[in-house]
Design an enzyme around this catalytic site. Structure first.
Site, PDB file in Angstrom:
ATOM      1  N   CYS A   1       0.019   3.866   2.699  1.00 50.11           N
ATOM      2  CA  CYS A   1       0.437   3.363   4.015  1.00 50.11           C
ATOM      3  C   CYS A   1       1.897   3.727   4.295  1.00 50.11           C
ATOM      4  CB  CYS A   1       0.282   1.838   4.080  1.00 50.11           C
ATOM      5  SG  CYS A   1      -1.422   1.255   3.901  1.00 50.11           S
TER       6      CYS A   1
ATOM      7  N   CYS B   1       0.830  -1.212   0.000  1.00 48.45           N
ATOM      8  CA  CYS B   1       0.000   0.000   0.000  1.00 48.45           C
ATOM      9  C   CYS B   1       0.860   1.256   0.000  1.00 48.45           C
ATOM     10  CB  CYS B   1      -0.929  -0.023   1.212  1.00 48.45           C
ATOM     11  SG  CYS B   1      -1.788   1.523   1.535  1.00 48.45           S
TER      12      CYS B   1
END
Length: 298
Positions: A34, A31
């Protein structure tokens, strides 16, 4: 920052959130957002110095936990307090946005310091080191003047140590709250009893009046206040019970009000333990609470 799995979720998140807010970061290695948010969260955790705890959950590896929280996209952050989710956000955030979110829920630096001081004071009391406890309580009140619980503990300990003048000085900023706070009202009742005891006659004078007339409630109340001033808690409540058994409504319930104040003063702190449970009520408090209910409701 701690990596959380199903195995350690209970201890690192649920139990930990009973003491300190826990921010749960659901993420995954692939991600991109993230990777942007993660370092910001870690930086803020360091800056907040214990005001909250950061944990990370790999949504791919811990699908059971992700499902339990209904995670649909990452990154998603959930704030836990007292074992329950209270708020959250999705997507990458700036540092200022993260701090604004946290500041709605986590204690301020002053509140955290005061809480630490109170914990240190309670440890000192457990070791029978009253002077150290007084120092920590005093620091807590100075750091967070709005912390009425810390002030209550501080004033109460000053009174227990016979430092009445210091107690009155420490109590002065909150004296106006005594009408609406049960704990502060109890402290005021104690200080009023100390003033009364210093200005009234000897205990023998009250004993003589009661011997002559068992319904001399003014004498019984005076005797109870002198016993309270001497920290003879149960004897004072026994005297008040004698009034209540004869006339529950005497002087607009003055005996009941003072009795309730004494119950508050002798109630030891009932602090949540790690699993969120609250220790049982003190046996003396429980006994005298039952006696009051029995008389008032009879």
């Amino acid at each position: 920052m701690i990596d959380v799995t199903v195995e350690n979720f209970e201890s690192e998140v649920i139990a930990a959130s009973m003491q300190t807010p826990v921010l749960v970061d659901f993420w995954a290695p692939w991600c991109g957002p993230c990777k942007t948010l993660g370092p910001i969260l870690e930086k803020v955790e360091t800056e907040y110095a214990g005001r909250f705890k950061l944990v990370k959950i790999d949504s791919d590896q811990q699908q059971e936990l992700a499902g339990a929280f209904g995670i649909r996209s990452i990154p998603t952050c959930i704030l836990m307090k007292n074992g329950q989710p209270v708020d959250g956000f999705m997507g990458a955030q700036t540092e200022s946005q993260v701090k604004a979110f946290l500041d709605k829920h986590v204690p301020s630096a002053e509140e955290t310091q005061a809480q630490d001081d109170v914990a240190d004071a309670q440890e000192a009391l457990a070791s029978e080191d009253a002077e150290s406890a007084l120092e920590r309580y005093q620091h807590a009140v100075a750091t967070d003047p709005a912390n009425d619980d810390a002030r209550y503990d501080y004033v109460k300990l000053l009174l227990q140590q016979g430092r009445e003048d210091d107690a009155k000085v420490a109590f002065a900023p909150v004296i106006a709250k005594a009408e609406t706070s049960r704990k502060l009202s109890a402290l005021k009742a104690w200080m009023d009893a100390l003033d009364f005891s210093a200005q009234s006659g000897a205990m023998a004078d009250f004993d003589a009046r009661i011997a002559a007339n068992k319904r001399d409630f003014e004498a019984r109340m005076g005797r109870a206040r002198k016993l309270l001033a001497g920290q003879k808690w149960t004897e004072a409540m026994d005297e008040l019970l004698d009034i209540l058994m004869r006339d529950k409504d005497w002087s607009e319930g003055a005996a009941r009000k003072l009795y309730v104040a004494i119950l508050e003063l002798i109630e030891p702190p009932r602090v949540k333990v790690a699993d969120g449970q609250i220790p049982p009520e003190d046996p003396t408090v429980a006994t005298y609470r039952r006696r009051l209910s029995s008389v008032v409701l009879s």
